[in-house]
Design a protein around this motif. Structure first.
Motif, PDB file in Angstrom:
ATOM      1  N   ILE A 230       0.857  -1.181   0.000  1.00  0.00           N
ATOM      2  CA  ILE A 230       0.000   0.000   0.000  1.00  0.00           C
ATOM      3  C   ILE A 230       0.895   1.233   0.000  1.00  0.00           C
ATOM      4  O   ILE A 230       1.695   1.414   0.925  1.00  0.00           O
ATOM      5  N   PRO A 231       0.785   2.104  -1.021  1.00  0.00           N
ATOM      6  CA  PRO A 231       1.575   3.332  -1.027  1.00  0.00           C
ATOM      7  C   PRO A 231       1.000   4.334  -0.030  1.00  0.00           C
ATOM      8  O   PRO A 231      -0.180   4.651  -0.070  1.00  0.00           O
ATOM      9  N   VAL A 232       1.853   4.828   0.859  1.00  0.00           N
ATOM     10  CA  VAL A 232       1.398   5.655   1.980  1.00  0.00           C
ATOM     11  C   VAL A 232       2.139   6.977   1.990  1.00  0.00           C
ATOM     12  O   VAL A 232       3.342   7.034   1.713  1.00  0.00           O
ATOM     13  N   ASN A 233       1.420   8.047   2.307  1.00  0.00           N
ATOM     14  CA  ASN A 233       2.054   9.328   2.601  1.00  0.00           C
ATOM     15  C   ASN A 233       1.521   9.875   3.915  1.00  0.00           C
ATOM     16  O   ASN A 233       1.480   9.156   4.898  1.00  0.00           O
ATOM     17  N   PHE A 234       1.046  11.086   3.977  1.00  0.00           N
ATOM     18  CA  PHE A 234       0.744  11.677   5.277  1.00  0.00           C
ATOM     19  C   PHE A 234      -0.246  12.816   5.126  1.00  0.00           C
ATOM     20  O   PHE A 234      -0.427  13.374   4.038  1.00  0.00           O
ATOM     21  N   SER A 235      -0.851  13.169   6.252  1.00  0.00           N
ATOM     22  CA  SER A 235      -1.720  14.341   6.313  1.00  0.00           C
ATOM     23  C   SER A 235      -1.097  15.458   7.140  1.00  0.00           C
ATOM     24  O   SER A 235      -1.534  16.613   7.047  1.00  0.00           O
ATOM     25  N   VAL A 236      -0.111  15.124   7.969  1.00  0.00           N
ATOM     26  CA  VAL A 236       0.566  16.112   8.825  1.00  0.00           C
ATOM     27  C   VAL A 236       2.072  15.934   8.689  1.00  0.00           C
ATOM     28  O   VAL A 236       2.593  14.831   8.899  1.00  0.00           O
ATOM     29  N   ASN A 237       2.757  17.024   8.324  1.00  0.00           N
ATOM     30  CA  ASN A 237       4.217  17.004   8.239  1.00  0.00           C
ATOM     31  C   ASN A 237       4.782  17.440   9.587  1.00  0.00           C
ATOM     32  O   ASN A 237       4.787  18.622   9.926  1.00  0.00           O
ATOM     33  N   GLY A 238       5.253  16.478  10.352  1.00  0.00           N
ATOM     34  CA  GLY A 238       5.626  16.762  11.728  1.00  0.00           C
ATOM     35  C   GLY A 238       6.939  17.472  11.920  1.00  0.00           C
ATOM     36  O   GLY A 238       7.077  18.277  12.849  1.00  0.00           O
ATOM     37  N   ASP A 239       7.946  17.176  11.079  1.00  0.00           N
ATOM     38  CA  ASP A 239       9.262  17.771  11.338  1.00  0.00           C
ATOM     39  C   ASP A 239       9.936  18.367  10.109  1.00  0.00           C
ATOM     40  O   ASP A 239      11.127  18.690  10.139  1.00  0.00           O
ATOM     41  N   GLY A 240       9.191  18.518   8.999  1.00  0.00           N
ATOM     42  CA  GLY A 240       9.752  19.177   7.823  1.00  0.00           C
ATOM     43  C   GLY A 240      11.028  18.534   7.323  1.00  0.00           C
ATOM     44  O   GLY A 240      12.021  19.227   7.041  1.00  0.00           O
ATOM     45  N   GLY A 241      11.023  17.222   7.206  1.00  0.00           N
ATOM     46  CA  GLY A 241      12.232  16.534   6.760  1.00  0.00           C
ATOM     47  C   GLY A 241      13.354  16.637   7.768  1.00  0.00           C
ATOM     48  O   GLY A 241      14.530  16.719   7.418  1.00  0.00           O
ATOM     49  N   ALA A 242      13.006  16.611   9.056  1.00  0.00           N
ATOM     50  CA  ALA A 242      13.969  16.724  10.165  1.00  0.00           C
ATOM     51  C   ALA A 242      14.658  18.076  10.201  1.00  0.00           C
ATOM     52  O   ALA A 242      15.768  18.196  10.721  1.00  0.00           O
ATOM     53  N   THR A 243      13.995  19.131   9.679  1.00  0.00           N
ATOM     54  CA  THR A 243      14.578  20.479   9.699  1.00  0.00           C
ATOM     55  C   THR A 243      13.915  21.400  10.715  1.00  0.00           C
ATOM     56  O   THR A 243      14.476  22.456  11.040  1.00  0.00           O
ATOM     57  N   PHE A 244      12.732  21.041  11.229  1.00  0.00           N
ATOM     58  CA  PHE A 244      12.041  21.926  12.160  1.00  0.00           C
ATOM     59  C   PHE A 244      12.710  21.896  13.535  1.00  0.00           C
ATOM     60  O   PHE A 244      13.090  20.817  14.025  1.00  0.00           O
ATOM     61  N   PRO A 245      12.809  23.038  14.214  1.00  0.00           N
ATOM     62  CA  PRO A 245      13.243  23.025  15.610  1.00  0.00           C
ATOM     63  C   PRO A 245      12.148  22.438  16.497  1.00  0.00           C
ATOM     64  O   PRO A 245      10.982  22.328  16.097  1.00  0.00           O
ATOM     65  N   ALA A 246      12.523  22.085  17.719  1.00  0.00           N
ATOM     66  CA  ALA A 246      11.605  21.388  18.621  1.00  0.00           C
ATOM     67  C   ALA A 246      10.274  22.103  18.831  1.00  0.00           C
ATOM     68  O   ALA A 246       9.210  21.454  18.785  1.00  0.00           O
ATOM     69  N   PRO A 247      10.239  23.432  19.036  1.00  0.00           N
ATOM     70  CA  PRO A 247       8.931  24.078  19.242  1.00  0.00           C
ATOM     71  C   PRO A 247       8.018  23.960  18.033  1.00  0.00           C
ATOM     72  O   PRO A 247       6.791  23.814  18.190  1.00  0.00           O
ATOM     73  N   VAL A 248       8.591  24.009  16.825  1.00  0.00           N
ATOM     74  CA  VAL A 248       7.768  23.881  15.617  1.00  0.00           C
ATOM     75  C   VAL A 248       7.254  22.449  15.478  1.00  0.00           C
ATOM     76  O   VAL A 248       6.096  22.216  15.106  1.00  0.00           O
ATOM     77  N   VAL A 249       8.118  21.467  15.767  1.00  0.00           N
ATOM     78  CA  VAL A 249       7.675  20.071  15.736  1.00  0.00           C
ATOM     79  C   VAL A 249       6.493  19.878  16.683  1.00  0.00           C
ATOM     80  O   VAL A 249       5.461  19.298  16.307  1.00  0.00           O
TER      81      VAL A 249
END
Length: 304
Positions: A230-249
């Protein structure tokens, strides 16, 4: 007949009549036994004994059929032209019908992506929050022991994140500067190269696939399904490709509290321990649990 006393003789007013009765009964029994054991005449065969019926246990075979071969996939899809390209093309799952939220974490591998965020995994384990971990072939090669450990942990479920971490395209389209697979044959190799490695690792084939960069075209998504995933993606991008700082995550993942996370699929990464992902999840998960959000692995939210 009387009872057997300690001396071994039958009790009663006279032992002789009792002895005669005993011998007569024994003789009758012997005659009956001999008659039963003797061969019967061929003209009058003995009736077949009636068997007592019993329940035969029925086992369910959940083994999926083998996937089509590379030649079959090439023959079926080589003439098809894609009309969609992106994160949410036809055939790709971005939400579930479950009342629970699904946390998914990618491990991309490569020169800057073969680490493991043990703080993040420790938080998930401490709070007993299940997750689906999409692992790339390069990451497995760099972390075979850790990959086997995660495959054996019932809190987690492993998904296929491709063999070389390429966008899934039949004509070489790129995403974020990363060139995609360039043909149907390449799509097959990107999926099945890692699928076979993961089956050897975990003893079973993954059910879910997400390509590098999470980009597909619609033909590649259809190929994924033809291969049994099953090809899967997402509805919420939690960390922006591991680029978001902790408060944004924490803020982005915290948005799922609005409907208690129902049906949401969140994407983040567990291969970048120097990023803000682990700290962001350590902040937001207790908040979400307090708000009544419950979590499931993809395999539980998307049952067979």
């Amino acid at each position: 007949m009387g009872e057997f006393p300690p001396g071994g003789r039958l009790a009663g007013p006279s032992s002789l009549p009792a002895r005669r009765l005993f011998l007569a009964a024994a003789a009758g029994l012997a005659a009956t036994t001999l008659a039963a054991c003797s061969p019967q005449p061929s003209a009058s065969p003995a009736p077949s004994p009636v068997s007592t019926p019993f329940a035969v246990p029925v086992t369910r075979d959940d083994t999926p059929p083998p996937p089509p071969s590379k030649a079959q996939i090439v023959a079926e899809y080589s003439s098809r032209k894609p009309v969609e390209w992106g994160l949410a093309v036809t055939g790709v799952v971005t939400n579930t019908a479950s009342a629970q939220a699904v946390l998914t974490f990618d491990a991309c591998g490569g020169p800057r992506g073969t680490d493991c965020d043990q703080r993040l995994l420790a938080t998930l384990r401490k709070l007993n929050v299940p997750a689906t971990l999409f692992v790339n072939g390069r990451w497995i090669k760099a972390n075979p022991g850790l990959a086997a450990e995660l495959a054996a942990d019932p809190l987690f479920e492993l998904g296929n994140h491709g063999f070389k971490h390429e966008p899934l395209s039949v004509n070489g389209r790129s995403a974020y500067g990363i060139a995609g697979t360039s043909s149907v044959s390449d799509v097959y190799d990107e999926i099945m190269g890692n699928q076979e490695a993961m089956q050897q690792l975990a003893g079973k084939a993954p059910r879910f696939f997400r390509p590098g960069t999470a980009f597909y075209d619609d033909v590649a998504a259809a190929i994924t399904r033809s291969l049994g995933l099953i090809p899967v993606n997402f509805s919420v991008n939690g960390d922006g490709g591991a680029t978001f700082p902790a408060p944004v995550v924490a803020n982005e993942v915290g948005k799922i509290a609005a409907n208690r996370g129902a049906g949401q699929i969140v994407i983040s990464h567990f291969n970048q321990p120097t990023g803000g992902t682990a700290e962001g999840y350590a902040r937001v998960l207790p908040f979400l649990l307090d708000r009544g959000v419950t979590f499931a692995r993809l395999g539980d939210a998307l049952p067979l």
